[in-house]
Design a protein around this motif. Structure first.
Motif, mmCIF file in Angstrom:
data_model
loop_
_atom_site.group_PDB
_atom_site.id
_atom_site.type_symbol
_atom_site.label_atom_id
_atom_site.label_comp_id
_atom_site.label_asym_id
_atom_site.label_seq_id
_atom_site.Cartn_x
_atom_site.Cartn_y
_atom_site.Cartn_z
ATOM 1 N N THR A 177 -6.966 1.476 6.736
ATOM 2 C CA THR A 177 -7.004 0.536 5.609
ATOM 3 C C THR A 177 -6.357 -0.790 5.985
ATOM 4 O O THR A 177 -6.902 -1.868 5.710
ATOM 5 N N SER B 191 -4.106 5.365 6.413
ATOM 6 C CA SER B 191 -3.547 4.105 5.909
ATOM 7 C C SER B 191 -3.632 3.010 6.972
ATOM 8 O O SER B 191 -3.820 1.830 6.645
ATOM 9 N N VAL C 211 -3.099 -2.181 -2.599
ATOM 10 C CA VAL C 211 -4.100 -1.141 -2.356
ATOM 11 C C VAL C 211 -3.660 0.145 -3.055
ATOM 12 O O VAL C 211 -2.565 0.644 -2.794
ATOM 13 N N ASP D 225 4.862 -0.641 2.772
ATOM 14 C CA ASP D 225 4.399 0.727 2.526
ATOM 15 C C ASP D 225 5.411 1.380 1.588
ATOM 16 O O ASP D 225 6.542 1.687 1.981
ATOM 17 N N TYR E 171 0.837 -1.203 0.000
ATOM 18 C CA TYR E 171 0.000 0.000 0.000
ATOM 19 C C TYR E 171 0.871 1.251 0.000
ATOM 20 O O TYR E 171 2.115 1.166 0.038
#
Length: 371
Positions: free
Chosen positions: A236, A233, A217, A252, A171
């Motif tokens: 999420t 985040s 994502v 990340d 993500y």
């Protein structure tokens, strides 16, 4: 008698006016000095001059609000103004506050600030790995690295996963971070082909092609409120973990940010890319937050990623950066990594080439640590 009273009233009024004007001058002088402090802080945060006018406009309203406070409270006005300035110093399209996101973590602003204001004196950069140095075989007899030379992981527990379900969540806390040729809006864009979402997409394809299940994502967590990116985040990540209990690895993906007037810009340019197989490739780094309770486990994971990278592609990973403070949501798993692929000094092509290689590196890392 009446004439004497009138004279006294006139003198009293004049004295009051003089005192009022003197007080006004003193206040303006005081806050003028504060505004200079603000300009200095803005400079330190690498905010370009185009932000100064809106910042001062907001500052004046902040000052007027706090003028009626007790002196001891107003003594800390500079710190309050600094905080307010940072909260409005993001992009034009990122300025709008998200009124529905009231549960933001208190440390969110601090983490966001630390991540995007590079303070080289405060952060620790690990560019040599003593633990792996004796294990790494950089080149074989033909001068090339091989899969057989990959070191075994140290201080990392094996992952128990279902290989048929997604176990990697990739993500972007700051999905609008962009690469050249994008220069507008402080090097940010929602145009996917120029930002880190495309980098994540490439990494996902490489991992999946090598048998790893990934949930990528593509949400822009830095919209509409940049300062609440990490809390958004994290929301999420938590939702994804509720939906899929098999998720173990959390990547990340960001890119670094170098201010146009940064005093270390030339040094950053010299390390921004390397040449691999005749191709210009953006370098990458791994960020670790020191405040996570599982910091040592996260650091061990980061070290292994770098060790594999150093084995296959020397000079591709510039180091592990331990920030002065922050968690960066890495507490969700011991297999968390914040990877900065290149910076705003790199082209999207250089970053894309890097993403391919990082995908290969992560493939070997995960092959080694999963049961």
């Amino acid at each position: 008698m009446n004439r004497q009273k009138k004279s006294n009233y006139i003198i009293l009024v004049l004295v009051c006016l003089i005192m009022l004007n003197t007080g006004t001058i003193l206040i303006k002088t005081y806050y003028s000095r504060e505004d200079k402090e603000i300009f200095n802080n803005v400079e330190k945060r690498k905010i370009s001059s185009q932000w100064l006018i809106p910042i001062l406009g907001r500052t004046s309203s902040i000052i007027s609000f706090y003028q009626n406070q007790d002196y001891n409270e107003r003594f800390n006005l500079k710190d309050i103004i600094k905080e307010k300035i940072y909260s409005i110093s993001s992009l034009d399209f990122l300025k709008k506050e998200d009124n529905n996101d009231k549960e933001m973590l208190e440390e969110d602003n601090e983490e966001n600030d630390e991540l995007h204001t590079t303070v080289l004196e405060d952060q620790v950069i690990i560019d040599r790995l003593d633990e792996y140095e004796s294990l790494i075989i950089v080149k074989d007899s033909e001068g090339k690295s091989s899969v057989e030379s990959i070191p075994e992981p140290l201080n990392i527990k094996k992952m128990k996963i279902n290989k048929e379900k997604p176990y990697i969540l990739l993500y972007h806390t700051h999905g609008t971070e962009a690469y050249l040729p994008i220069k507008d809006s402080q090097y940010h864009t929602t145009e996917k082909k120029y930002n880190v979402v495309t980098i994540g997409e490439i990494m996902t394809k490489i991992l999946e092609a090598n048998g790893h299940k990934v949930d990528h994502v593509e949400i822009y967590h830095d919209l509409p409120s940049y300062n609440k990116s990490y809390s958004r985040s994290l929301n999420t990540v938590n939702k994804k973990m509720e939906e899929e209990k098999n998720l173990k690895v959390f990547l990340d993906v960001h890119r670094d940010g170098i201010g146009d007037d940064a005093n270390y810009r030339e040094r950053a340019l010299s390390k921004a890319k390397t040449k691999i197989n005749g191709v210009d490739v953006a370098t990458f780094s791994i960020v670790v937050g020191p405040d996570s309770p599982n910091k040592e486990q996260v650091l061990s994971f980061a070290k292994y990623i770098k060790a594999v990278s150093d084995t296959l592609y020397p000079n591709l990973c510039t180091g592990i950066i331990i920030k002065p403070k922050g968690k960066y949501n890495q507490f969700v798993s011991d297999y968390s990594a914040l990877i900065e692929v290149g910076s705003n000094l790199n082209t999207i092509e250089e970053a894309s080439e890097s993403a391919k290689l990082i995908g290969e590196i992560l493939t070997l890392v995960l092959d080694s640590i999963r049961e």
